[in-house]
Write an enzyme that holds these catalytic residues in place. Structure first.
Site, mmCIF file in Angstrom:
data_model
loop_
_atom_site.group_PDB
_atom_site.id
_atom_site.type_symbol
_atom_site.label_atom_id
_atom_site.label_comp_id
_atom_site.label_asym_id
_atom_site.label_seq_id
_atom_site.Cartn_x
_atom_site.Cartn_y
_atom_site.Cartn_z
ATOM 1 N N ASN A 59 0.706 -1.210 -0.164
ATOM 2 C CA ASN A 59 0.024 -0.077 0.013
ATOM 3 C C ASN A 59 0.409 1.570 -0.112
ATOM 4 O O ASN A 59 0.093 2.359 -0.564
ATOM 5 C CB ASN A 59 -1.016 0.062 1.056
ATOM 6 C CG ASN A 59 -0.121 -0.221 2.491
ATOM 7 O OD1 ASN A 59 0.311 -0.677 2.819
ATOM 8 N ND2 ASN A 59 -1.244 0.800 3.537
ATOM 9 N N GLU A 81 3.539 -5.109 12.212
ATOM 10 C CA GLU A 81 2.842 -4.405 11.961
ATOM 11 C C GLU A 81 1.377 -4.669 11.097
ATOM 12 O O GLU A 81 2.270 -4.662 9.838
ATOM 13 C CB GLU A 81 3.340 -2.583 11.237
ATOM 14 C CG GLU A 81 4.387 -2.356 12.267
ATOM 15 C CD GLU A 81 3.793 -1.641 13.276
ATOM 16 O OE1 GLU A 81 2.651 -1.583 13.559
ATOM 17 O OE2 GLU A 81 5.034 -2.071 14.489
ATOM 18 N N CYS A 108 -3.387 0.767 6.192
ATOM 19 C CA CYS A 108 -3.540 0.730 7.202
ATOM 20 C C CYS A 108 -4.405 1.350 8.076
ATOM 21 O O CYS A 108 -5.059 1.357 9.132
ATOM 22 C CB CYS A 108 -2.789 -0.194 7.712
ATOM 23 S SG CYS A 108 -1.222 1.301 8.257
ATOM 24 N N GLU A 114 7.593 0.433 15.816
ATOM 25 C CA GLU A 114 8.722 0.728 14.787
ATOM 26 C C GLU A 114 8.768 2.069 15.235
ATOM 27 O O GLU A 114 7.587 2.819 16.026
ATOM 28 C CB GLU A 114 7.729 0.452 13.738
ATOM 29 C CG GLU A 114 8.249 -0.921 13.421
ATOM 30 C CD GLU A 114 7.489 -0.571 11.816
ATOM 31 O OE1 GLU A 114 6.719 -0.110 10.958
ATOM 32 O OE2 GLU A 114 8.492 -1.481 10.956
#
Ligand code: NAD
Length: 480
Positions: free
Chosen positions: A150, A248, A282, A460
């Site tokens: 994405n 993630e 996301c 992260e």
């Protein structure tokens, strides 16, 4: 055009000569091929990384920092080329690739070029025992970075930059659906003087190439961004080998709107947070929860604004919505719209595929707003990951909070209010890794980034990523 693997600083075809077609989603046509790398290619990449490790992990921070800065500089220099490649590969508007994706890829390298020079570890003096402890933070060795389609270069570099900054050597795999900018990054790394083998990029399907990376016994850590189902699978493969994991994963983020918010700012931002990148982020707010008092007004204004969005060929400058990433993904997203009515929902706007002149076979879908009656429906519980949002009203704070938390995911949430007490209550009680208040997707790269529940484990960003990519070791020295 045939993309090659990048192993030990060289561009190589896959050993078994397997190839996958690469599509341009704007026109629905194949425009190149990428390797479908096998275990043998992964092994070769691993060996190159392993051979480079002793030297790279002993390279001074100043040198590493300089190389990372150079990569950032070259990404900025090649922005037009990279943005065009990203838009063609992914279907995203070129304007988005130019202003968000590629600048952020450069920022990722620049940020970790600086961060590594500021990273420190702790010392603990054991008073009365004549001992002092300090923590060594050493690179892990060969690590894996696996990323989705994405935000291709944006997310690929978000992992690679901290991994190499902290002295590791990397075997990386971008999504097979959007491999092009990773391929171009390899050329940039050579130009920037990144030593051979520090970064190795193998292309291919998740089930072959990705699986071979995850199964590799000597790749000791995996930083993965992608779907929740894939994340669970990777965890099941990696756990018995005790690999370090950062996952993630997916989201189903609530966008909670109270009547006391700054209405115009909220409305403009909500259009973005719903449909930016065709809703394929996301962090998009896919469940819009609106205080009953302003529900009807919001509905009317939101539909009007969304109806003004221009859908078109992503290579054109003035469009807002490009193509979805693939035919399969378009069909998946459309299938959710098709069940809306069975689930008691009502399509208020959009819902149809769109034909664009000269791009008749491209994967276009209208931005779609669905009013739902309950949060229990599949539209509100499952990640759709496309230009589809649901809306529903709520009466009181407790109800909004309960609805917001009532999903298996916990990535991000957005809250619109000017009430400080409410802001603090929601901030503390929302089960998400990120809470945006009166904004969306405002990113400061120093902050911890990641999700709770089925949205993943680990964080992260900032020093969190440097902690992930290093192994802490306690050294205890007693003296007389
Ligand atoms: P995906 O899980 O299908 O694929 C992600 C990557 O994993 C790809 O490179 C793929 O080839 C690889 N892969 C697939 N199977 C594998 C396996 N068995 N072993 C190793 N690697 C494997 O996800 P996607 O469709 O590319 O991306 C969309 C998903 O990513 C959505 O769920 C979205 O929410 C999520 N996402 C999350 C974040 C976040 O920061 N939390 C950011 C972006 C996207």
């Amino acid at each position: 055009m045939k993309i090659q693997n990048y192993i030990n600083g060289e561009f190589l075809p896959p050993i078994a000569n397997g190839w996958i077609d690469n599509y341009n989603p704007a026109i629905g046509e194949v425009y190149g091929q990428i390797p479908n790398s096998t275990k043998e290619d992964v092994e070769k990449a691993y060996e190159a990384a392993e051979n480079a490790f002793a030297s790279w992990s002993n390279t001074t921070l100043a040198t590493r920092s300089k190389i990372l800065s150079k990569i950032a500089e070259l990404i900025k220099e090649k922005l037009p080329l990279l943005a065009a490649a990203e838009s063609k590969d992914n279907g995203k508007p070129i304007s988005l690739a130019k202003t968000i994706d590629i600048p952020r890829a450069a920022a990722n390298f620049q940020f970790y070029a600086n961060a590594i020079t500021q990273f420190s570890s702790e010392a603990h003096e054991s008073i009365g025992l004549n001992a002092v402890n300090f923590t060594l933070r050493q690179p892990i060795g060969v690590v894996a970075c696996i990323s989705p389609w994405n935000l291709p270069l944006y997310l690929f570099t978000w992992k690679i930059a901290p991994a190499i900054a902290s002295g590791n050597c990397v075997v990386a795999k971008p999504s097979e659906i959007t491999p092009m900018t990773a391929f171009l990054l390899a050329e940039i790394c050579n130009e920037a003087g990144l030593p051979k083998g520090v970064l190795n990029i193998v292309h291919g399907l998740g089930t072959t190439t990705g699986q071979a990376i995850v199964e590799h016994p000597n790749i000791k850590a995996i930083s993965f961004t992608g779907g929740t189902k894939t994340g669970a699978h990777i965890a099941s493969v990696a756990a018995p080998m005790f690999k370090k994991l950062s996952l993630e994963l997916g989201g189903k983020n609530p966008n909670i709107i109270f009547a006391d918010c700054d209405y115009e700012k909220m409305l403009a931002t909500t259009v973005r947070s719903s449909f930016a990148n065709q809703g394929q982020i996301c962090l998009c707010g896919s469940r819009i929860l609106v205080e009953e008092k302003i529900y009807e007004k919001f509905k009317k204004d939101f539909i009007k604004k969304v109806s003004e969005l221009k859908i078109g060929n992503p290579s054109e400058e003035n469009i807002h919505i490009g193509a979805l990433v693939s035919k399969e993904h378009l069909e998946k997203v459309k299938s959710y719209i098709d069940i809306a009515e069975d689930e008691g929902g009502k399509v208020l706007f959009g819902g149809n595929k769109v034909t664009i002149i000269d791009c008749e076979n491209g994967y276009y879908l209208q931005p779609t707003i669905i009013e739902v009656k309950s949060n229990k429906c599949r539209l509100n519980q499952e990640e759709i990951f496309g230009p589809v949002v649901t809306i529903m009203p709520f009466k009181i704070d407790e109800e909004a909070l309960q609805l917001a938390n009532d999903v298996k995911y916990g990535l991000s949430s957005t809250l619109w209010t000017n009430n400080l007490k409410r802001t603090m209550q929601f901030s503390k009680q929302l089960h998400t890794g990120i809470v945006w208040v009166n904004t969306w997707m405002l990113r400061d790269l120093r902050t911890p980034f990641g999700g709770q529940k089925a949205s993943g484990i680990g964080r992260e960003g900032g020093f969190e990523a440097l902690r992930f990519f290093t192994e802490p070791k306690n050294i205890c020295i007693q003296y007389e």
